[in-house]
Design an enzyme around this catalytic site. Structure first.
Site, PDB file in Angstrom:
ATOM      1  N   LYS A  83       0.972  -1.118   0.027  1.00  0.00           N
ATOM      2  CA  LYS A  83       0.137   0.042  -0.130  1.00  0.00           C
ATOM      3  C   LYS A  83       0.717   1.251   0.022  1.00  0.00           C
ATOM      4  O   LYS A  83       1.995   1.296   0.830  1.00  0.00           O
ATOM      5  CB  LYS A  83      -1.012  -0.147   1.117  1.00  0.00           C
ATOM      6  CG  LYS A  83      -2.159   0.694   1.064  1.00  0.00           C
ATOM      7  CD  LYS A  83      -2.915   0.317   2.499  1.00  0.00           C
ATOM      8  CE  LYS A  83      -4.231   0.902   2.407  1.00  0.00           C
ATOM      9  NZ  LYS A  83      -4.929   0.854   3.889  1.00  0.00           N
TER      10      LYS A  83
HETATM   11  O1  G3P Z   1      -9.359   1.843   5.024  1.00  0.00           O
HETATM   12  C1  G3P Z   1      -9.168   3.133   5.557  1.00  0.00           C
HETATM   13  C2  G3P Z   1      -9.500   3.239   7.059  1.00  0.00           C
HETATM   14  O2  G3P Z   1      -8.786   2.579   7.853  1.00  0.00           O
HETATM   15  C3  G3P Z   1      -9.739   4.528   7.401  1.00  0.00           C
HETATM   16  O3  G3P Z   1     -10.996   4.772   8.097  1.00  0.00           O
HETATM   17  O4  G3P Z   1     -12.695   5.555   9.626  1.00  0.00           O
HETATM   18  O5  G3P Z   1     -10.270   6.112   9.877  1.00  0.00           O
HETATM   19  O6  G3P Z   1     -11.687   7.092   8.108  1.00  0.00           O
HETATM   20  P1  G3P Z   1     -11.426   5.955   8.851  1.00  0.00           P
END
Ligand code: G3P
Length: 217
Positions: A83
Site C-alpha cells: 500500500k
Molecule cells: O481503510 C481506511 C480506513 O482505515 C480509514 O478509516 O474511519 O479512519 O477514516 P477511517
C-alpha cells in the site's frame, strides 16, 4: 463485490474468517500500531489466516525508501499487496512495483483525478476514503461514482476499493455504485446481518413451533 476487513487484530480476523465473507484484509500504519505488534509478524499471521489480498502500507515518503520498504513487505507472503500513499513518489513507486509484478493498493485517494493517475500508474486497487470525504461536508460516495465512470470509460483494470466505510448505509451505496471491493471494520459486518423484522419473524416462528411439540431429526 469483495469484502475486506479493515483491521490488524488477528483474533478478530480469525473470528470472521469462517463466515466465508472475508475476501481480504487491509491495514494501515495506525491499525498496525493499534495491534501492538511488529508489522512483519502481524502481516505474516494475517496472510496465513486469509488467502486473499492483504494490504501492508509503507511509511516512507521518498521513492527509493518506499521501494525498499515495499519490496520487504512483498516478501512476507505471496498475498501481500503493498500500500502506498497517493503522492508523486507513491505513484512512481506504484509504477515500479507494478512492473515487478508486485500488487499495489494506492491509498488516501480523495479525488477522481488522483484515481485516474493511480490507474495509469498500474495500481491493482485504488482506495477512495468515503467517510473522510463525508467528514469535511462533501459527498464521499460521489467520489466512488466518478471514479467508476472514468475507469469504465477507458477500461482500466484497477479495482475500486471503497475505504473509510463507517456504517451499513455506506456499504449499500458503495454496492449500488458498483465498487469492486469495500473495506470496513468488523462492526459494520455485524450490523449488516441485522434487521428487526428478521428477529421478530424468527421469534414468531419459534413460538409457533414450540406449541406443536415437533422435533426435526
Ligand atoms: O481503510 C481506511 C480506513 O482505515 C480509514 O478509516 O474511519 O479512519 O477514516 P477511517
Amino acid at each position: 463485490m469483495k469484502f475486506f476487513l479493515d483491521t490488524a487484530i488477528t483474533d478478530e480476523i480469525k473470528q470472521y474468517a469462517d463466515t466465508g465473507l472475508v475476501d481480504g484484509v487491509t491495514t494501515n500504519p495506525s491499525l498496525i500500531v493499534k495491534s501492538g505488534r511488529k508489522i512483519e509478524e502481524v502481516i505474516a499471521e494475517i496472510c496465513d489466516i486469509i488467502p486473499g489480498p492483504v494490504s501492508a502500507e509503507v511509511v516512507a515518503t521518498e521513492y527509493s525508501e518506499m521501494i525498499s520498504e515495499g519490496r520487504g513487505l512483498a516478501k512476507i507472503a505471496d498475498n501481500v499487496v503493498v500500500k502506498v500513499p497517493l503522492t508523486e513518489d507513491g505513484l512512481k513507486a506504484c509504477y515500479t512495483f507494478s512492473q515487478e509484478g508486485i500488487k499495489v493498493n494506492v491509498t488516501l485517494c480523495f479525488s477522481p483525478l488522483q484515481a485516474l493517475l493511480a490507474a495509469k500508474s498500474g495500481a491493482t486497487f485504488i482506495s477512495p476514503f468515503v467517510g473522510r470525504v463525508d467528514d469535511i461536508g462533501l459527498d464521499g460516495m460521489q467520489l466512488i461514482g466518478d471514479i467508476k465512470e472514468i475507469y469504465d470509460n477507458y477500461g482500466f483494470a484497477t479495482q475500486i476499493l471503497a475505504a473509510s466505510i463507517r456504517h451499513p448505509f455506506h456499504m449499500l451505496e458503495a454496492a449500488k455504485m458498483g465498487a469492486d471491493v469495500a473495506t470496513f471494520p468488523a462492526k459494520v459486518l455485524d450490523q449488516m446481518y441485522k434487521h428487526p423484522l428478521t428477529d421478530k419473524g424468527l421469534a414468531a416462528f419459534l413460538k409457533d413451533w414450540e406449541k406443536s411439540g415437533q422435533k426435526i431429526g
